[in-house]
Design a protein around this motif. Structure first.
Motif, PDB file in Angstrom:
ATOM      1  N   ALA A 153     -16.605  34.885  14.252  1.00 42.33           N
ATOM      2  CA  ALA A 153     -16.676  33.440  14.047  1.00 42.33           C
ATOM      3  C   ALA A 153     -17.974  33.054  13.345  1.00 42.33           C
ATOM      4  N   GLY A 154     -19.082  33.700  13.766  1.00 42.46           N
ATOM      5  CA  GLY A 154     -20.348  33.435  13.083  1.00 42.46           C
ATOM      6  C   GLY A 154     -20.314  33.845  11.622  1.00 42.46           C
ATOM      7  N   LEU A 155     -19.714  35.024  11.372  1.00 46.14           N
ATOM      8  CA  LEU A 155     -19.595  35.488   9.994  1.00 46.14           C
ATOM      9  C   LEU A 155     -18.708  34.545   9.179  1.00 46.14           C
ATOM     10  N   ALA A 156     -17.603  34.067   9.786  1.00 42.66           N
ATOM     11  CA  ALA A 156     -16.721  33.128   9.091  1.00 42.66           C
ATOM     12  C   ALA A 156     -17.445  31.823   8.789  1.00 42.66           C
ATOM     13  N   THR A 157     -18.229  31.347   9.755  1.00 42.14           N
ATOM     14  CA  THR A 157     -18.993  30.116   9.518  1.00 42.14           C
ATOM     15  C   THR A 157     -19.982  30.294   8.374  1.00 42.14           C
ATOM     16  N   PHE A 158     -20.629  31.467   8.338  1.00 44.47           N
ATOM     17  CA  PHE A 158     -21.567  31.735   7.248  1.00 44.47           C
ATOM     18  C   PHE A 158     -20.843  31.766   5.901  1.00 44.47           C
ATOM     19  N   VAL A 159     -19.660  32.413   5.869  1.00 43.67           N
ATOM     20  CA  VAL A 159     -18.899  32.485   4.610  1.00 43.67           C
ATOM     21  C   VAL A 159     -18.478  31.096   4.154  1.00 43.67           C
ATOM     22  N   ILE A 160     -17.998  30.267   5.088  1.00 43.20           N
ATOM     23  CA  ILE A 160     -17.571  28.912   4.722  1.00 43.20           C
ATOM     24  C   ILE A 160     -18.760  28.076   4.258  1.00 43.20           C
ATOM     25  N   ALA A 161     -19.899  28.220   4.958  1.00 42.01           N
ATOM     26  CA  ALA A 161     -21.098  27.486   4.530  1.00 42.01           C
ATOM     27  C   ALA A 161     -21.554  27.937   3.150  1.00 42.01           C
ATOM     28  N   LEU A 162     -21.500  29.265   2.905  1.00 41.59           N
ATOM     29  CA  LEU A 162     -21.856  29.771   1.579  1.00 41.59           C
ATOM     30  C   LEU A 162     -20.896  29.237   0.525  1.00 41.59           C
ATOM     31  N   ALA A 163     -19.605  29.207   0.871  1.00 37.87           N
ATOM     32  CA  ALA A 163     -18.615  28.661  -0.061  1.00 37.87           C
ATOM     33  C   ALA A 163     -18.870  27.182  -0.329  1.00 37.87           C
ATOM     34  N   ALA A 164     -19.274  26.442   0.706  1.00 34.60           N
ATOM     35  CA  ALA A 164     -19.579  25.023   0.516  1.00 34.60           C
ATOM     36  C   ALA A 164     -20.759  24.842  -0.428  1.00 34.60           C
ATOM     37  N   GLY A 165     -21.783  25.711  -0.272  1.00 38.10           N
ATOM     38  CA  GLY A 165     -22.917  25.626  -1.194  1.00 38.10           C
ATOM     39  C   GLY A 165     -22.520  25.915  -2.624  1.00 38.10           C
ATOM     40  N   VAL A 166     -21.693  26.962  -2.792  1.00 36.47           N
ATOM     41  CA  VAL A 166     -21.204  27.273  -4.147  1.00 36.47           C
ATOM     42  C   VAL A 166     -20.345  26.132  -4.681  1.00 36.47           C
ATOM     43  N   ALA A 167     -19.527  25.530  -3.805  1.00 32.31           N
ATOM     44  CA  ALA A 167     -18.664  24.428  -4.227  1.00 32.31           C
ATOM     45  C   ALA A 167     -19.482  23.215  -4.652  1.00 32.31           C
ATOM     46  N   VAL A 168     -20.567  22.939  -3.930  1.00 24.87           N
ATOM     47  CA  VAL A 168     -21.424  21.806  -4.312  1.00 24.87           C
ATOM     48  C   VAL A 168     -22.014  22.044  -5.699  1.00 24.87           C
TER      49      VAL A 168
END
Length: 430
Positions: A153-168
């Motif tokens: 779950a922590g790894l998934a949260t990190f991936v989603i947060a990283l994706a959000a940064g790339v998306a921004v």
């Protein structure tokens, strides 16, 4: 607010994060199930080894003298059961259904109570006479599974947060060129034709920016020509109207003068002014109208009728010479007529002596030359440059723009005595 959509930045951000989150969930759920099964199977395999080891070490003597082998993990509960499932010795419940299932000579596993247990038969010459049951707290397995799930779950949260940064970052990169195009379009709508499209690195946005920049340049050029055309037309109309008014005022200022000639002259000038207005209005409306074959003989006869009288009043002659076998040419007659009117009006007002109009063949087209015996154009002066203090400069600028609109040119062939040449391209018959 009605009519407003979702901003591109937000839409790209939501789409990218949603896709990444869905992909993570679709990958994570099966992985979580697989991890849970893996930890369960690993624990069961370890218990099976321990149960098999104990079963192999149990002797055939009476259970009362039995001693369990040493070296087993301290959290294991090991007990011996008969084939009916009742405990004979060791740890465990008094009755175990799992132990009873072991009478078939196979290894079994199940969760009994809060324990994960494995049963293994004790081999003997007479078949299965005893079953060894080995159990461990199921909470330990669940704790290991929960820890693995928490890590995922922590790894998934990190991936989603990283994706959000790339998306921004990506949404800003995609939206910025469109926002600049919007600002440029608004500036263009406000009359700024000097907009320039900065390259963004995105092919489609750069193509749209270049198209908008090209459109702005074309609109600016068209507007400049229209403004110049309006100013030149205004000058031409004021010049004709001033001549008409001066003629009437001169007649009225002479006591006892016969007004009939003045009225006839005013009517002639008014009709001429009406023709000028009609021609200029037609040219302004039909700037892209197709050209038609130009009848040189009719045009020259029209000029003779219009300008013979005004020149004769000054004691000057008008001669028109048309070379035979001229090449055919296409142009709007109104435009050519206005160009020649400007040239003849300049010759009438600023020239001297005889005014000669010559039409000749110049190879791929024809030339209409208008000259007189006046002092001409001062050296170093461009007669086609508009100047507030130079009236014929304004008229000649209009004449040149009309000639260029027909695909021709108006040039000063000789400065003194002045000779202007209207060059018209020949018509190619298919």
């Amino acid at each position: 607010m009605t009519g407003q959509g979702v901003p591109l930045r937000r839409r790209v951000l939501v789409v990218i994060v949603s896709v990444i989150a869905l992909a993570v969930v679709l990958f994570l759920v099966p992985l979580a199930v697989a991890v849970s099964l893996l930890f369960h199977d690993q624990t069961v395999a370890a218990l099976q080894r321990d149960a098999a080891w104990v079963a192999a070490a149990v002797p055939d003597e009476a259970p009362a003298a039995l001693k369990l082998p040493t070296g087993l993990p301290g959290d294991l509960a090991v007990g011996g059961y008969d084939v009916s499932g009742f405990k004979m010795f060791g740890d465990g419940p008094a009755f175990s259904g799992l132990a009873r299932a072991g009478r078939d000579g196979r290894v079994h596993d199940a969760v009994e109570g809060d324990l994960l247990a494995v049963s293994a038969p004790v081999p003997s010459d007479e078949g299965t006479g005893m079953v060894i049951r080995v159990a461990t707290p199921n909470t330990e397995v669940e704790e290991r599974v929960h820890q693995a799930w928490l890590l995922m779950a922590g790894l998934a949260t990190f991936v989603i947060a990283l994706a959000a940064g790339v998306a921004v970052h990506q949404s800003a990169r995609l939206a910025a060129p469109l926002e600049r195009l919007t600002a440029a379009a608004q500036a263009l709508g406000g009359g700024d034709f000097s907009i320039r499209a900065a390259p963004s690195g995105l092919l489609e946005a750069d193509q749209a920016g270049q198209a908008l920049e090209s459109t702005a340049r074309r609109l600016g050029a068209v507007l400049s020509r229209e403004r110049a055309f309006s100013a030149d037309v205004s000058h031409q109309l004021r010049t004709g109207l001033t001549g008409l008014l001066l003629g009437l005022e001169s007649a009225l200022s002479r006591p006892g003068a016969d007004l009939a000639p003045a009225v006839r002259a005013a009517l002639t000038r008014g009709e001429r002014l009406q023709e000028v207005i009609d021609d200029l209005v037609r040219l302004s409306r039909d700037s892209h109208a197709p050209a038609e074959p130009l009848d040189i003989d009719d045009l020259m006869e029209e000029l003779r009728r219009e300008w013979h009288g005004p020149l004769a009043e000054q004691g000057r002659r008008l001669t028109i010479a048309v070379q035979p076998d001229l090449p055919s040419t296409s142009a709007q007659p109104a435009a050519v007529r206005q160009v020649l009117r400007v040239l003849l009006d300049n010759a009438l007002r600023h020239g001297r002596g005889e005014v000669a109009v010559t039409v000749s063949d110049v190879g791929p087209g024809l030339a209409i030359e208008v000259g007189d015996h006046g002092p001409g154009i001062a050296e170093g002066t461009d007669p086609f440059v508009r100047s507030s203090g130079d009236s014929h400069g304004i008229g000649l600028a209009l004449a040149r723009s009309l000639a260029e609109a027909e695909g021709g040119r108006l040039v000063l062939s000789r400065a003194g005595p002045p000779l202007f040449s209207l060059l018209l391209p020949g018509r190619h018959d298919s």
